[in-house]
Design a protein around this motif. Structure first.
Motif, PDB file in Angstrom:
ATOM      1  N   LEU A   1       0.823  -1.212   0.000  1.00  0.00           N
ATOM      2  CA  LEU A   1       0.000   0.000   0.000  1.00  0.00           C
ATOM      3  C   LEU A   1       0.855   1.260   0.000  1.00  0.00           C
ATOM      4  N   ILE A   2       1.865   1.266   0.861  1.00  0.00           N
ATOM      5  CA  ILE A   2       2.706   2.458   0.980  1.00  0.00           C
ATOM      6  C   ILE A   2       3.630   2.585  -0.225  1.00  0.00           C
ATOM      7  N   ALA A   3       4.104   1.456  -0.751  1.00  0.00           N
ATOM      8  CA  ALA A   3       5.007   1.482  -1.907  1.00  0.00           C
ATOM      9  C   ALA A   3       4.318   2.027  -3.154  1.00  0.00           C
ATOM     10  N   ILE A   4       3.007   1.814  -3.266  1.00  0.00           N
ATOM     11  CA  ILE A   4       2.283   2.345  -4.427  1.00  0.00           C
ATOM     12  C   ILE A   4       2.409   3.858  -4.477  1.00  0.00           C
ATOM     13  N   GLY A   5       2.366   4.514  -3.312  1.00  0.00           N
ATOM     14  CA  GLY A   5       2.523   5.969  -3.277  1.00  0.00           C
ATOM     15  C   GLY A   5       3.874   6.403  -3.803  1.00  0.00           C
ATOM     16  N   TYR A   6       4.922   5.695  -3.398  1.00  0.00           N
ATOM     17  CA  TYR A   6       6.252   5.987  -3.935  1.00  0.00           C
ATOM     18  C   TYR A   6       6.260   5.868  -5.451  1.00  0.00           C
TER      19      TYR A   6
ATOM     20  N   ILE B   1      -6.399  -6.551   5.370  1.00  0.00           N
ATOM     21  CA  ILE B   1      -5.328  -5.814   4.695  1.00  0.00           C
ATOM     22  C   ILE B   1      -5.095  -6.311   3.265  1.00  0.00           C
ATOM     23  N   PRO B   2      -4.900  -7.625   3.031  1.00  0.00           N
ATOM     24  CA  PRO B   2      -4.686  -8.064   1.634  1.00  0.00           C
ATOM     25  C   PRO B   2      -5.879  -7.782   0.733  1.00  0.00           C
ATOM     26  N   ILE B   3      -7.094  -7.957   1.268  1.00  0.00           N
ATOM     27  CA  ILE B   3      -8.284  -7.684   0.453  1.00  0.00           C
ATOM     28  C   ILE B   3      -8.328  -6.212   0.064  1.00  0.00           C
ATOM     29  N   ALA B   4      -8.058  -5.327   1.045  1.00  0.00           N
ATOM     30  CA  ALA B   4      -8.050  -3.891   0.760  1.00  0.00           C
ATOM     31  C   ALA B   4      -6.963  -3.548  -0.262  1.00  0.00           C
TER      32      ALA B   4
ATOM     33  N   ILE C   1      -7.699  -1.847  -3.891  1.00  0.00           N
ATOM     34  CA  ILE C   1      -7.070  -0.568  -4.238  1.00  0.00           C
ATOM     35  C   ILE C   1      -6.221  -0.711  -5.496  1.00  0.00           C
ATOM     36  N   LEU C   2      -5.524  -1.848  -5.631  1.00  0.00           N
ATOM     37  CA  LEU C   2      -4.709  -2.081  -6.831  1.00  0.00           C
ATOM     38  C   LEU C   2      -5.576  -2.042  -8.085  1.00  0.00           C
ATOM     39  N   PHE C   3      -6.678  -2.781  -8.085  1.00  0.00           N
ATOM     40  CA  PHE C   3      -7.535  -2.816  -9.268  1.00  0.00           C
ATOM     41  C   PHE C   3      -8.188  -1.461  -9.524  1.00  0.00           C
TER      42      PHE C   3
END
Length: 297
Positions: A22-27, A147-150, A154-156
């Motif tokens: 989740l946090i890495a996506i922001g980077y 957490i994994p479901i969220a 969010i990825l999709f």
């Protein structure tokens, strides 16, 4: 190690990997648009944790309402940082923006110490997330499922945003060539601010879940998670959203399994992430999903 213990470690690794993702996506979103490593991202994560904490503990808001407000404020914080610290340097050499990002990181850390104090604070317990269920002898917090479901949802949602919407098309155009995008009538400043807002809000979502899983917050709490999520983004291929998620899962599962199979190396858990980074840079510098590109000079 028996099967039950292995599954216990695996579920913990998937949960931690989802947080990293989740946090890495922001980077990776910010890098994909600006080719900028936003080293203040971990500290935006920290500020989001404090926003949620005060919403629940001080103002007595329901946790879900406090979380929504904290995510919104964090998005505004990300846009403010972009406007004040990065936008004036957009045409400057890359090293200038990098130094500015490091400066913003130190500013947020010290501002948090002044405003919130240096003592750790206990994040309120939220039973919906912390309740434990037992499946086949494996004790699993409900948060471990959430957490994994969220993360996948969010990825999709982000992939749909980037690939199927007009805003996403504008983001891809800005990432490809800022000047050409501007000539085509795209409001570059608005697109970049939007990207920072989305990245910061993702950091806030990660912060909410991190605080529920590890219920202690402190002004420097964003340093190590921020660095590890940067490493996760590099492992997956920084600039690629799917790569950031893959890198997060790889790093999270590897860390937990290292502790599980080699308990004597528990004290080197954080160092393992940096060793993994070195290995990736030696053998696959662009990351798992990265493409070989020649940087313009």
């Amino acid at each position: 190690m028996d099967f039950t213990t292995f599954m216990q470690y695996l579920t913990n690794g998937i949960s931690l990997g989802s947080l990293y993702a989740l946090i890495a996506i922001g980077y990776t979103m910010v890098y994909g648009i600006l080719k900028l490593i936003n080293f203040a991202h971990g500290d935006i994560f920290m500020m989001a944790a404090y926003f949620a904490f005060f919403g629940v503990a001080t103002f007595g808001l329901p946790w879900y309402f406090a979380f929504i407000i904290a995510i919104a404020i964090t998005g505004i914080l990300g846009m403010t940082i972009e406007f004040a610290a990065y936008r004036p340097l957009r045409s400057a050499p890359k090293i200038s923006i990098l130094i500015s990002a490091i400066g913003v990181s130190f500013l947020l850390e010290n501002l948090a110490v002044v405003l919130f104090g240096g003592r750790p604070k206990a994040f309120p317990n939220i039973e919906l997330f912390t309740d434990v269920v037992v499946i086949g002898g494996v004790s699993i917090q409900k948060l471990t499922f959430i957490i994994p479901i969220a993360t996948v949802i969010i990825l999709f949602a982000l992939l749909h945003l980037v690939n199927k919407t007009n805003v996403g098309m504008a983001m891809r155009a800005v990432a490809k060539d800022v000047e050409t995008a501007r000539l085509m009538g795209i409001n570059v400043n608005r697109i970049i601010s939007f990207t920072f807002a989305i990245g910061s809000m993702l950091a806030a979502v990660g912060a909410m879940m991190w605080c529920v899983k590890y219920p202690q917050i402190v002004a420097l709490m964003g340093m190590i998670p921020g660095m590890k999520c940067f490493i996760a983004a590099v492992i997956g291929g920084i600039g690629d959203i799917k790569g950031a998620v893959i890198g997060g899962f790889i790093l999270g599962i590897s860390e937990i399994m290292l502790v599980g199979f080699l308990p004597g190396l528990t004290g080197y858990r954080d160092a393992f992430a940096f060793v993994l980074l070195i290995v990736i840079l030696l053998f696959k510098p662009t990351g798992i999903m990265g493409k070989n590109l020649t940087e313009k000079v």
